[in-house]
Design an enzyme around this catalytic site. Structure first.
Site, PDB file in Angstrom:
ATOM      1  CG  ASP A  17      -1.661   1.168   1.279  1.00 20.14           C
ATOM      2  OD1 ASP A  17      -2.630   1.194   0.650  1.00 20.14           O
ATOM      3  OD2 ASP A  17      -1.632   2.286   1.997  1.00 20.14           O
TER       4      ASP A  17
ATOM      5  CE1 TYR B  43       0.942   7.535   2.459  1.00 17.93           C
ATOM      6  CE2 TYR B  43       1.213   5.400   1.837  1.00 17.93           C
ATOM      7  CZ  TYR B  43       0.369   6.554   2.348  1.00 17.93           C
ATOM      8  OH  TYR B  43      -0.697   6.336   3.073  1.00 17.93           O
TER       9      TYR B  43
ATOM     10  CE  LYS C  53      -3.524   4.577   0.435  1.00 11.68           C
ATOM     11  NZ  LYS C  53      -2.125   4.739   0.964  1.00 11.68           N
TER      12      LYS C  53
ATOM     13  CG  HIS D 193      -4.398   9.799   0.263  1.00  5.80           C
ATOM     14  ND1 HIS D 193      -2.946   9.698   0.152  1.00  5.80           N
ATOM     15  CD2 HIS D 193      -4.473   9.460   1.650  1.00  5.80           C
ATOM     16  CE1 HIS D 193      -2.221   9.064   1.110  1.00  5.80           C
ATOM     17  NE2 HIS D 193      -3.209   8.863   2.157  1.00  5.80           N
TER      18      HIS D 193
HETATM   19  N1  LIG Z   1      -5.120   6.545   3.611  1.00  9.35           N
HETATM   20  C1  LIG Z   1      -4.592   7.273   4.571  1.00  9.35           C
HETATM   21  O1  LIG Z   1      -5.061   8.434   4.599  1.00  9.35           O
HETATM   22  C2  LIG Z   1      -3.714   6.402   5.550  1.00  9.35           C
HETATM   23  C3  LIG Z   1      -3.218   7.118   6.581  1.00  9.35           C
HETATM   24  C4  LIG Z   1      -2.396   6.484   7.423  1.00  9.35           C
HETATM   25  C5  LIG Z   1      -1.752   5.136   7.097  1.00  9.35           C
HETATM   26  N2  LIG Z   1      -1.970   4.515   5.764  1.00  9.35           N
HETATM   27  C6  LIG Z   1      -1.626   3.407   5.267  1.00  9.35           C
HETATM   28  O2  LIG Z   1      -1.623   2.539   6.570  1.00  9.35           O
HETATM   29  C7  LIG Z   1      -0.072   1.824   6.705  1.00  9.35           C
HETATM   30  C8  LIG Z   1      -0.184   1.495   8.332  1.00  9.35           C
HETATM   31  O3  LIG Z   1      -0.320   2.523   9.107  1.00  9.35           O
HETATM   32  P1  LIG Z   1       0.628   3.505   9.926  1.00  9.35           P
HETATM   33  O4  LIG Z   1       1.984   3.434   9.096  1.00  9.35           O
HETATM   34  O5  LIG Z   1       0.063   4.683  10.134  1.00  9.35           O
HETATM   35  O6  LIG Z   1       0.801   2.835  11.142  1.00  9.35           O
HETATM   36  P2  LIG Z   1       0.798   1.382  11.956  1.00  9.35           P
HETATM   37  O7  LIG Z   1       1.137   0.231  10.861  1.00  9.35           O
HETATM   38  O8  LIG Z   1      -0.191   1.247  12.959  1.00  9.35           O
HETATM   39  O9  LIG Z   1       2.024   1.376  12.873  1.00  9.35           O
HETATM   40  C9  LIG Z   1       3.458   1.849  12.452  1.00  9.35           C
HETATM   41  C10 LIG Z   1       4.468   2.032  13.366  1.00  9.35           C
HETATM   42  O10 LIG Z   1       4.535   0.783  14.242  1.00  9.35           O
HETATM   43  C11 LIG Z   1       5.759   0.400  14.649  1.00  9.35           C
HETATM   44  N3  LIG Z   1       5.626  -0.909  14.373  1.00  9.35           N
HETATM   45  C12 LIG Z   1       5.316  -1.953  13.299  1.00  9.35           C
HETATM   46  N4  LIG Z   1       5.172  -3.204  13.578  1.00  9.35           N
HETATM   47  C13 LIG Z   1       5.384  -3.152  14.947  1.00  9.35           C
HETATM   48  C14 LIG Z   1       5.442  -4.104  15.893  1.00  9.35           C
HETATM   49  N5  LIG Z   1       5.340  -5.574  15.577  1.00  9.35           N
HETATM   50  N6  LIG Z   1       5.853  -3.832  17.026  1.00  9.35           N
HETATM   51  C15 LIG Z   1       6.050  -2.653  17.668  1.00  9.35           C
HETATM   52  N7  LIG Z   1       6.155  -1.811  16.701  1.00  9.35           N
HETATM   53  C16 LIG Z   1       5.568  -1.972  15.448  1.00  9.35           C
HETATM   54  C17 LIG Z   1       6.613   0.633  13.377  1.00  9.35           C
HETATM   55  O11 LIG Z   1       7.977   1.161  13.421  1.00  9.35           O
HETATM   56  P3  LIG Z   1       9.238   0.734  12.519  1.00  9.35           P
HETATM   57  O12 LIG Z   1       8.784   0.938  11.263  1.00  9.35           O
HETATM   58  O13 LIG Z   1      10.095   1.583  12.966  1.00  9.35           O
HETATM   59  O14 LIG Z   1       9.334  -0.887  12.835  1.00  9.35           O
HETATM   60  C18 LIG Z   1       5.911   2.191  13.137  1.00  9.35           C
HETATM   61  O15 LIG Z   1       6.451   3.229  13.964  1.00  9.35           O
HETATM   62  C19 LIG Z   1       0.632   3.040   6.466  1.00  9.35           C
HETATM   63  O16 LIG Z   1       1.812   2.698   6.159  1.00  9.35           O
HETATM   64  C20 LIG Z   1      -0.042   3.351   4.958  1.00  9.35           C
HETATM   65  O17 LIG Z   1       0.145   2.594   4.017  1.00  9.35           O
HETATM   66  C21 LIG Z   1      -2.843   5.273   4.942  1.00  9.35           C
END
Ligand SMILES: NC(=O)c1ccc[n+]([C@@H]2O[C@H](COP(=O)([O-])OP(=O)(O)OC[C@H]3O[C@@H](n4cnc5c(N)ncnc54)[C@H](OP(=O)(O)O)[C@@H]3O)[C@@H](O)[C@H]2O)c1
Length: 274
Positions: free
Chosen positions: A43, A48, A73, A106
């Protein structure tokens, strides 16, 4: 890997790999690791700034294209019919792809009121076969209802913030009723409080799993698509190892009780940044 079937028949991995806040340089090794471990869905998004890096990882991986599910997106400043078509061409070029599996709006950016025209461009791309499925992110019920009223194709996906502290019950029910698959972003609450929740930690101990694995398992069992992000190889692997255990109904209920309408991202109706 488990798969869901979207409302147009397309199969999508239920767990994918998110790359928000990953630089173009970091994206190539991170996505390559994810593909090595067995992720098949990636994704990304124009904003990004890492579509080139993601594309390189896909090329280097040697995984046949038809086994992959690539999402990108259209960003807020590219809303409007013609702008969206152009933005899509540019995304494909950066990714080095001939098509993407899923193209999403988005944010609805309601202040500019162009999401209906933007969605019509997605419908054209879908009709032309350059996108296998189309959908949206951050759409509230009122925005979705407008697409249902004014457009032809029912969105396949609504990607929204969703985790145990933000369970979005009304929106989830609406999506289920209209066969719009809910996709959970920030499923680990962007790495914040939920990973340290006492109930989650107790369950992690009970199942011999990590808090992140318990949370991701809860996502799968609530029938959403989930896309955790990590640039840490051990976590990339950990987050995929959630298909070998199941939470009991009682433990699912315990997590359901953690809901507190707590959001870490922007409010969809107020996010109009371009
Ligand atoms: N459409 C939208 O508006 C929108 C908005 C936000 C996100 N997204 C999508 O959703 C994806 C995921 O959401 P997100 O990036 O906000 O956050 P997330 O996946 O909820 O959390 C990512 C964070 O958690 C840490 N992490 C990951 N696995 C872990 C584990 N097993 N144990 C402890 N910590 C862990 C990562 O650290 P490290 O990377 O340092 O390991 C990073 O700091 C995004 O990357 C994006 O593709 C979309």
């Amino acid at each position: 890997m488990d798969y869901v079937t979207l409302n147009n028949g397309l199969k999508m991995p239920q767990l994918g790999f998110g790359v928000w806040k990953v630089t173009d340089e970091e994206a190539t090794p991170a996505v390559q690791k994810a593909l090595e471990f067995g992720y098949r869905s990636i994704d990304t998004a124009t904003i990004y700034g890492n579509e080139v890096g993601v594309g390189k990882a896909i090329e280097n991986s040697g995984v046949p294209r038809e086994k992959l599910f690539i999402t990108t997106k259209v960003w807020n400043s590219d809303h409007g019919y013609e702008n969206t078509l152009k933005a899509f061409d540019e995304s494909l070029e950066r990714l080095g792809q001939e098509y993407v599996d899923l193209y999403l709006i988005h944010w609805p950016t309601p202040k500019y009121d162009q999401y209906v025209d933007t969605y019509k461009a997605l419908e054209k791309l879908n009709k032309d076969g350059r996108v296998k499925a189309i959908g949206v992110c951050n759409f509230d019920v009122e925005h979705l209802q407008r697409l249902l009223d004014e457009c032809e194709v029912v969105p396949a996906i609504n990607q929204v913030e969703y985790h145990p502290y933000l369970q979005q019950k009304e929106l989830k029910n609406f999506c289920e009723e209209h066969k719009i698959q809910l996709e959970a972003y920030s499923p680990l609450m962007n790495g914040r409080d939920i990973l340290h929740d006492e109930v989650i930690k107790e369950l992690a101990e009970k199942y011999g799993k990590t808090p992140a694995q318990v949370i991701l398992r809860w996502h799968l069992q609530t029938n959403v698509v989930v896309i955790p992000k990590s640039v840490t190889p051990s976590r990339i692997e950990e987050n995929l190892n959630v298909f070998d255990f199941e939470l009991t109904d009682e433990d699912m209920d315990k997590i359901a009780e953690l809901d507190r309408n707590l959001r870490v991202g922007n409010m969809p109706s107020e996010m109009n940044k371009r």
